[in-house]
Design an enzyme around this catalytic site. Structure first.
Site: not given
Ligand code: UD1
Length: 378
Positions: A223
């Site tokens: 991821h």
């Molecule tokens: C975040 C953390 C990362 C951690 C990861 C674990 C930061 C910079 N990164 O990355 O260190 O390893 O979480 O999962 O804080 N999304 C959903 N549902 C959710 C949350 C997110 O669909 O409940 C989608 C969002 O649309 C987004 C993508 O997942 O585009 C990424 O989510 P985001 O919280 O931005 O960062 P992660 O890649 O999850």
């Protein structure tokens, strides 16, 4: 800093009905939750008043609520509902909402976890409000500023009053950056407390339909932006999974980040691959415990596989968790190197480590609670 007048009154016994100390935890995304549980429990055991603020960075049941259930975490006092967005949007929204919460209920200390955007946001707000900050997992460094988490780690540590380190290398990093020794405490890894707590009750892995119960399998999770955000990386990741699945069946829970892009990049056409939704904590641990090997770019999984003695191939050029290499089962690899390394694991020519990381013993939560108590009572 703790109020010196109150400290004096406590010491002299003059403050008989002093309000109890308040510790506020700020957590927001999946990797925070297994670290929070043991710290919360150990502070509860000390009779310390606590509040939990969930920033809402992760909001899906699979990435958040299911972890609260599996880890028996308390219901958050408030959820800031920040959600997804660019780094600036997510960090700024957390800062604005958190500031007003901390004005309404000003704690003696705020505890933050790991390296996510919520952690950074809380660190900046606390520094500006003069609220002491404890950082659980301080000092981890990948020395790779292209990772958003590395920026979050460095800024958070700079602004922390109490730096709680999971490994010796993290302590050394902090001292090398000029953090005063007296602010740093080597406490071990609370994520491992949660793992030890969970292990006795784990069920057999729930394998996807079509995978024979006694078949060996690999678990893959990807991821990180560096692996799943651009078409070149996606092509490499899909080719890697394809080559791996030619050696051994692959179970791959798909994180929302990159899920559609990997599917568009051909993941659905890989044979011998079983994709799933992100799994709840206990179900995922059971899956990993039963695996022949794990291929990942996650931070926490490098640590869990080390303790479970499952070979782990980390698809990254670096790790902020070198102790999982020196004292564990972890190896770094490019996507192209993964199939050969996996073949070595399956041929059993990959040696299990003889060491365990120091203080990854299931008692980090109580050590962290002791350090926090001592800090707020000073
Ligand atoms: C975040 C953390 C990362 C951690 C990861 C674990 C930061 C910079 N990164 O990355 O260190 O390893 O979480 O999962 O804080 N999304 C959903 N549902 C959710 C949350 C997110 O669909 O409940 C989608 C969002 O649309 C987004 C993508 O997942 O585009 C990424 O989510 P985001 O919280 O931005 O960062 P992660 O890649 O999850």
């Amino acid at each position: 800093m703790p109020n010196p007048i109150n400290s004096h009154l406590h010491e002299t016994g003059l403050l008989v009905n002093a309000p109890k100390r308040l510790v506020t935890h700020v957590a927001g995304a999946r990797p925070n939750f297994p670290k929070l549980g043991p710290v919360w429990r150990a502070l509860s055991n000390r009779g310390i008043r606590q509040r939990l603020i969930h920033t809402g960075q992760h909001y899906d049941d699979a990435l958040s609520a299911s972890f609260f259930r599996d880890l028996a975490l308390p219901t958050p006092d408030v959820n800031l509902g920040v959600g997804s967005g660019s780094h600036a949007v997510q960090t700024a929204a957390t800062m604005v909402a958190l500031e007003s919460q901390l004005l309404d209920h000003t704690p003696d200390i705020v505890v933050v976890y790991g390296d996510i955007n919520s952690t950074l946001a809380a660190a900046i707000v606390c520094a500006k409000m003069g609220i002491p900050l404890a950082h659980v997992e301080a000092g981890l460094r990948s020395f790779d500023d292209s990772m958003p988490e590395e920026i979050n780690r460095r800024v958070t540590d700079l602004l922390s009053s109490l730096l709680l380190a999971t490994s010796d290398d993290a302590v050394a990093n902090l001292l090398a950056e000029g953090i005063p020794r007296e602010r740093v405490s080597f406490v071990g890894n609370p994520m491992i407390d949660s793992l030890f707590h969970a292990l006795p009750g784990l069920d057999a892995p729930r394998l996807p339909a079509g995978l024979a119960p006694d078949s060996p399998y690999a678990v893959v999770t990807l991821h990180r932006p560096a692996n799943v955000d651009d078409p070149d990386s996606i092509a490499k990741a899909v080719a890697m999974v394809n080559a791996l699945a030619a050696e051994v069946p692959v179970v791959m829970p798909l994180h929302p980040r990159g899920r559609e892009r990997m599917r568009d990049g051909g993941l659905d056409r890989v044979r011998n691959l079983f994709t799933t939704n992100p799994m709840p904590y206990l179900q995922f641990l059971a899956l990993v415990r039963g695996a022949s090997l794990v291929v990942t770019d996650s931070g926490g999984i490098q640590e869990e596989t080390t303790m479970l003695e499952i070979p782990c191939i980390t698809v990254r050029p670096n790790t902020e968790r070198p102790v999982t290499i020196t004292h564990g089962t972890n190896r770094l690899a490019t996507p192209e190197e993964v199939p050969t390394m996996a073949a070595q694991v399956l041929a059993r020519t990959w040696l299990a480590p003889q060491l365990r990381p120091p203080l990854w013993d299931g008692a980090a939560g109580p050590r962290i609670a002791a350090a926090i108590s001592e800090f707020i009572e000073k």
